[in-house]
Scaffold this active site. Structure first.
Site, short mmCIF file in Angstrom:
data_model
loop_
_atom_site.label_atom_id
_atom_site.label_comp_id
_atom_site.label_asym_id
_atom_site.label_seq_id
_atom_site.Cartn_x
_atom_site.Cartn_y
_atom_site.Cartn_z
N HIS A 111 0.81 -1.22 0.00
CA HIS A 111 0.00 0.00 0.00
C HIS A 111 0.85 1.27 0.00
O HIS A 111 0.35 2.35 0.30
CB HIS A 111 -0.98 -0.02 1.18
CG HIS A 111 -1.98 -1.13 1.09
ND1 HIS A 111 -2.80 -1.50 2.13
CD2 HIS A 111 -2.30 -1.95 0.05
CE1 HIS A 111 -3.57 -2.52 1.74
NE2 HIS A 111 -3.28 -2.81 0.49
N CYS A 122 4.67 14.90 -12.11
CA CYS A 122 6.00 14.48 -12.61
C CYS A 122 6.54 13.25 -11.87
O CYS A 122 7.60 12.75 -12.22
CB CYS A 122 6.99 15.63 -12.55
SG CYS A 122 7.60 16.02 -10.89
N CYS A 147 7.71 20.91 -10.37
CA CYS A 147 6.82 21.23 -11.48
C CYS A 147 5.54 21.95 -11.07
O CYS A 147 4.73 22.31 -11.92
CB CYS A 147 6.47 19.96 -12.25
SG CYS A 147 5.19 18.95 -11.46
N ASN A 210 -3.15 -13.83 14.69
CA ASN A 210 -4.15 -12.77 14.67
C ASN A 210 -5.19 -13.01 15.77
O ASN A 210 -5.58 -14.15 16.02
CB ASN A 210 -4.84 -12.71 13.30
CG ASN A 210 -5.57 -11.40 13.06
OD1 ASN A 210 -4.99 -10.34 13.21
ND2 ASN A 210 -6.84 -11.46 12.74
N ILE A 228 0.39 -10.22 19.54
CA ILE A 228 1.49 -10.28 18.57
C ILE A 228 2.85 -9.98 19.21
O ILE A 228 3.84 -10.62 18.90
CB ILE A 228 1.20 -9.30 17.41
CG1 ILE A 228 0.00 -9.81 16.62
CG2 ILE A 228 2.40 -9.11 16.50
CD1 ILE A 228 -0.65 -8.75 15.74
ZN ZN Z 1 6.15 17.48 -9.96
#
Ligand code: ZN
Length: 244
Positions: A111, A122, A147, A210, A228
């Protein structure tokens, strides 16, 4: 026989002891805002400067928690340092596994990472800390210095795809490992959850650590319900000693 390749697949539960709240839980940061999901949905984020302003404030709040690696992160890094081949596949964006000493090239962040920002135009990456310093200095929605494009955390938002390269690497290690340990994840978010099934199909020993049941429990060779922070260090030292 060489040492087994161990994959640790971690979810939110891995970082709870580090004080990182489960954002989706009942007390989660995102629950306090009625339209919280907007803040992490790409389309809304790109379209609305006010959503971005609130997203930066949320990031600053999470950053201010100053989370540190916990005993579980340290145990994983130690296993690797002691010579067992280890790879980490994680759903977490906190970077705590690397902070604990695990080499970044052996950590696959499905993720993305909240420690970096990326320009949506950019694609230049930079440090989250620098962006948050600009927010603190009075820029509510800091733009890309290269940019002028819109910056966002280098995490996968709703409406964005997982990085196909990272996913492919994760699939390869899941299929090639000897032991696959799923830690602190309910194994319900796809495609990440299916990695557990893939590992088992390819002959890995599947261990689930878990507190709650997961859909993959019936496939597992071992299911551990203990906290855990104590269960994982114990399990990893058992593996390192080759006691089973
Ligand atoms: Zn940029």
């Amino acid at each position: 026989m060489g040492k087994p390749l161990v994959v640790v697949f971690s979810g939110a539960g891995m970082s709870t002891d580090s004080g990182i709240p489960d954002y989706r839980g009942p007390q989660g940061l995102w629950r306090r805002e009625p339209d919280a999901e907007k803040l992490v949905t790409y389309e809304h984020y790109m379209a609305d400067a006010d959503v971005r302003r609130r997203s930066w404030l949320m990031r600053a709040e999470i950053g201010a928690l100053g989370a540190r690696p916990n005993a579980a992160h340290r145990a994983v890094a130690e296993l690797e340092r002691d010579g067992t081949p280890v790879r980490v596949i994680t759903q977490n964006v906190d970077g705590l596994q690397q902070l604990a000493g695990m080499p970044a090239r052996k950590v696959f962040e499905l993720h993305g990472s909240a420690r970096s920002v990326v320009c949506t135009r950019c694609h230049v990456r930079s440090d989250m800390a620098d962006a948050l310093a600009r927010v603190a200095a009075g820029e509510p929605d800091p733009a890309c210095t290269a940019c002028g494009g819109i910056l966002k955390a280098a995490t996968v938002m709703f409406g964005e795809h997982l990085d196909p390269e990272v996913l492919a690497q994760a699939v390869a290690v899941a299929k090639g490992c000897d032991v696959f340990i799923a830690v602190g994840t309910t194994l319900q978010v796809q495609p990440a959850a299916s990695l557990a099934g893939m590992a088992a199909e390819h002959g890995a020993r599947l261990i689930i650590v878990n507190a709650e049941e997961t859909p993959y429990d019936p496939l597992a060779d071992e299911v551990i319900r203990e906290p855990i922070g104590t269960a994982l260090p114990k399990l990893l030292s058992r593996l390192a000693a080759g006691q089973d």
